[in-house]
Design a protein around this motif. Sequence first.
Motif, PDB file in Angstrom:
ATOM      1  N   UNK A 156       0.843  -1.203   0.000  1.00  0.00           N
ATOM      2  CA  UNK A 156       0.000   0.000   0.000  1.00  0.00           C
ATOM      3  C   UNK A 156       0.876   1.249   0.000  1.00  0.00           C
ATOM      4  N   UNK A 157       1.612   1.505  -1.087  1.00  0.00           N
ATOM      5  CA  UNK A 157       2.518   2.657  -1.121  1.00  0.00           C
ATOM      6  C   UNK A 157       1.752   3.975  -1.144  1.00  0.00           C
ATOM      7  N   UNK A 158       2.357   5.004  -0.595  1.00  0.00           N
ATOM      8  CA  UNK A 158       1.720   6.322  -0.501  1.00  0.00           C
ATOM      9  C   UNK A 158       2.544   7.367  -1.249  1.00  0.00           C
ATOM     10  N   UNK A 159       1.882   8.376  -1.816  1.00  0.00           N
ATOM     11  CA  UNK A 159       2.619   9.474  -2.447  1.00  0.00           C
ATOM     12  C   UNK A 159       3.344  10.306  -1.393  1.00  0.00           C
ATOM     13  N   UNK A 160       4.368  11.012  -1.819  1.00  0.00           N
ATOM     14  CA  UNK A 160       5.193  11.789  -0.892  1.00  0.00           C
ATOM     15  C   UNK A 160       4.590  13.138  -0.551  1.00  0.00           C
ATOM     16  N   UNK A 161       3.994  13.804  -1.556  1.00  0.00           N
ATOM     17  CA  UNK A 161       3.459  15.144  -1.327  1.00  0.00           C
ATOM     18  C   UNK A 161       3.744  16.039  -2.511  1.00  0.00           C
ATOM     19  N   UNK A 162       4.410  17.170  -2.269  1.00  0.00           N
ATOM     20  CA  UNK A 162       4.724  18.136  -3.325  1.00  0.00           C
ATOM     21  C   UNK A 162       6.106  17.819  -3.896  1.00  0.00           C
ATOM     22  N   UNK A 163       6.176  17.650  -5.203  1.00  0.00           N
ATOM     23  CA  UNK A 163       7.442  17.363  -5.876  1.00  0.00           C
ATOM     24  C   UNK A 163       7.951  18.629  -6.564  1.00  0.00           C
ATOM     25  N   UNK A 188       1.272  12.401  -6.374  1.00  0.00           N
ATOM     26  CA  UNK A 188       1.900  13.640  -5.934  1.00  0.00           C
ATOM     27  C   UNK A 188       1.404  14.818  -6.762  1.00  0.00           C
ATOM     28  N   UNK A 189       1.643  16.008  -6.254  1.00  0.00           N
ATOM     29  CA  UNK A 189       1.437  17.223  -7.042  1.00  0.00           C
ATOM     30  C   UNK A 189       2.804  17.836  -7.334  1.00  0.00           C
ATOM     31  N   UNK A 190       2.853  18.771  -8.285  1.00  0.00           N
ATOM     32  CA  UNK A 190       4.126  19.174  -8.873  1.00  0.00           C
ATOM     33  C   UNK A 190       4.266  20.692  -8.967  1.00  0.00           C
ATOM     34  N   UNK A 191       5.488  21.170  -8.679  1.00  0.00           N
ATOM     35  CA  UNK A 191       5.903  22.516  -9.076  1.00  0.00           C
ATOM     36  C   UNK A 191       7.142  22.333  -9.941  1.00  0.00           C
ATOM     37  N   UNK A 192       7.054  22.732 -11.189  1.00  0.00           N
ATOM     38  CA  UNK A 192       8.139  22.520 -12.146  1.00  0.00           C
ATOM     39  C   UNK A 192       8.784  23.836 -12.523  1.00  0.00           C
ATOM     40  N   UNK A 193      10.131  23.836 -12.570  1.00  0.00           N
ATOM     41  CA  UNK A 193      10.886  25.001 -13.027  1.00  0.00           C
ATOM     42  C   UNK A 193      11.632  24.624 -14.296  1.00  0.00           C
ATOM     43  N   UNK A 194      11.189  25.123 -15.466  1.00  0.00           N
ATOM     44  CA  UNK A 194      11.907  24.818 -16.712  1.00  0.00           C
ATOM     45  C   UNK A 194      13.180  25.644 -16.825  1.00  0.00           C
ATOM     46  N   UNK A 195      14.041  25.267 -17.756  1.00  0.00           N
ATOM     47  CA  UNK A 195      15.283  26.002 -17.976  1.00  0.00           C
ATOM     48  C   UNK A 195      14.985  27.411 -18.476  1.00  0.00           C
ATOM     49  N   UNK A 196      15.858  28.339 -18.112  1.00  0.00           N
ATOM     50  CA  UNK A 196      15.653  29.739 -18.470  1.00  0.00           C
ATOM     51  C   UNK A 196      15.651  29.951 -19.982  1.00  0.00           C
ATOM     52  N   UNK A 197      16.459  29.184 -20.725  1.00  0.00           N
ATOM     53  CA  UNK A 197      16.557  29.404 -22.168  1.00  0.00           C
ATOM     54  C   UNK A 197      15.486  28.682 -22.970  1.00  0.00           C
ATOM     55  N   UNK A 198      14.742  27.764 -22.329  1.00  0.00           N
ATOM     56  CA  UNK A 198      13.718  26.998 -23.071  1.00  0.00           C
ATOM     57  C   UNK A 198      12.434  26.843 -22.249  1.00  0.00           C
ATOM     58  N   UNK A 199      11.760  27.940 -21.932  1.00  0.00           N
ATOM     59  CA  UNK A 199      10.568  27.832 -21.086  1.00  0.00           C
ATOM     60  C   UNK A 199       9.270  27.565 -21.843  1.00  0.00           C
ATOM     61  N   UNK A 200       9.265  27.710 -23.174  1.00  0.00           N
ATOM     62  CA  UNK A 200       7.987  27.782 -23.884  1.00  0.00           C
ATOM     63  C   UNK A 200       7.216  26.482 -23.917  1.00  0.00           C
ATOM     64  N   UNK A 234      14.786  24.686  -2.073  1.00  0.00           N
ATOM     65  CA  UNK A 234      14.936  24.943  -0.645  1.00  0.00           C
ATOM     66  C   UNK A 234      13.642  25.185   0.103  1.00  0.00           C
ATOM     67  N   UNK A 235      12.502  25.168  -0.578  1.00  0.00           N
ATOM     68  CA  UNK A 235      11.232  25.462   0.088  1.00  0.00           C
ATOM     69  C   UNK A 235      10.919  24.377   1.123  1.00  0.00           C
ATOM     70  N   UNK A 236      10.539  24.767   2.338  1.00  0.00           N
ATOM     71  CA  UNK A 236      10.334  23.771   3.399  1.00  0.00           C
ATOM     72  C   UNK A 236       9.153  22.836   3.184  1.00  0.00           C
ATOM     73  N   UNK A 237       8.185  23.208   2.351  1.00  0.00           N
ATOM     74  CA  UNK A 237       7.015  22.356   2.146  1.00  0.00           C
ATOM     75  C   UNK A 237       7.138  21.434   0.936  1.00  0.00           C
ATOM     76  N   UNK A 238       8.327  21.362   0.346  1.00  0.00           N
ATOM     77  CA  UNK A 238       8.581  20.423  -0.738  1.00  0.00           C
ATOM     78  C   UNK A 238       9.049  19.107  -0.141  1.00  0.00           C
ATOM     79  N   UNK A 239       8.496  18.004  -0.641  1.00  0.00           N
ATOM     80  CA  UNK A 239       8.812  16.690  -0.089  1.00  0.00           C
ATOM     81  C   UNK A 239       9.743  15.871  -0.970  1.00  0.00           C
ATOM     82  N   UNK A 240       9.834  16.237  -2.213  1.00  0.00           N
ATOM     83  CA  UNK A 240      10.640  15.479  -3.167  1.00  0.00           C
ATOM     84  C   UNK A 240      11.274  16.446  -4.159  1.00  0.00           C
TER      85      UNK A 240
END
Length: 488
Positions: A156-163, A188-200, A234-240
Amino acid sequence: MNDQQSGSTTSTLFGYAPAPESRSVVDIAPSYGLFIDGEFREAAGGKVFTTRSPADEEVLSEVAYGQADDVDAAVRAARAAFETWSALPGTERAKYLFRIARIVQERSRELAVLETLDNGKPIRETRDADLPLVAAHFFYYAGWADKLSYAGCGPDPRPLGVAAQVVPWNFPLLMLAWKIAPALAAGNTVVLKPAETTPLSALFFADICRQAGLPKGVVNIVTGDGATGAALVGHPDVHKVAFTGSTAVGKEIARTVAGTDKRLTLELGGKGANIVFEDAPLDQAVEGIVGGIFFNQGQVCCAGSRLLVQESVHDEVLDALKRRLRTLRVGDPLDKNTDVGAINSAEQLARITELAEAGEAEGAERWSPPCELPERGHWFAPTVFTGVGQAHRIAQEEIFGPVLSVLTFRTPEEAVAKANNTPYGLSAGIWTEKGSRILKLANQLRAGVVWANTFNKFDPTSPFGGYKESGYGREGGRHGLEAYLEHA
């Protein structure tokens, strides 16, 4: 074609007419905001930056520059969405992933042109490699969403949280898929940061999420530079944390995460060895060498940037390789006949140029096929170095460009020793007709991926990752789910 009847030695070369893909298939807005909680918004500080086409330095769009406040808003949105998303049955999460995969397929031509414009790689690669693999990863992990108890993480695996996910510029949309698809399948839910030169392409993917009806906050995209990524990691509420990029930045991230309970996977640099034995199918091997180092202009972490050739066939392989390189077409990435496109940025071009000059200064012999480079944009001709020593910088450091270093060996033991003589351990290739030799060497090579009589082949069912300074953890396959799940 020689005229045998007249005895003439003249030849007629059949050239390719330009065959550009239509730029009109993609509609790029003049500006884009951050994608947070299902909506696009301006950055809190109002800052923006521009993204340019590497092929001609044309400004493509203006993009919001996310800072700490924006990162915090995105993480809070992801955290709020996690409770509902993780509680959905796997079959329901799978429906969203299937929808995303189908929309990617439907919009693949648009996305391929967009990726080529923003990244500089040939349209044949984005069309025939990147986009099919993006859709395949979402299809594959959609199939796992209701089978997580069989993933090897307990009953019964569980998701970690915010990735928190930070992706590079060499495969912007594909690396996004590698990370987002397993994260969402696992709940899980996600916050993604794309590369500065290829965000589109990431911002277009945000629109795909809305088109698929994905609940708000499940995927959030914050554009910016390294400072934005550092605030996210470095955000404290990120789990992965999942990062693909340079070894130097990977080490910084590891230091940031150290001492916390955040899970971390790193897919970093490489200096892959492509090993060719005398009994190899040499014509096939030459094609594998070309694909291994000149695919995406060599801007590939698992590129076969070191060619190890058995001494007895060295001259034959080099002659065939040079003949093949004379046929490569360098130029407009939107031309369907182009083999080698533009280098992604001026900074990357400077890095490639510096290391190539170092190779010459250290005594290696440099060769490039005759080719005319465009006047505008960032370009580097396909380059081969022979007479390379193991201590040369071009044999030890990741160049991340269309530069091949050639070394020789006499015995399988010497080949393994030279292949492993690098700080990296991401990929390798073996070319030989002997299956027993392949199996033996594959166990001796310190590389996460070893290809046999091929190179740079990927599949969503296969794990990918490395050893040593190439990082740790695996993406793809069942192994890619483990990073986003914990034992109940």
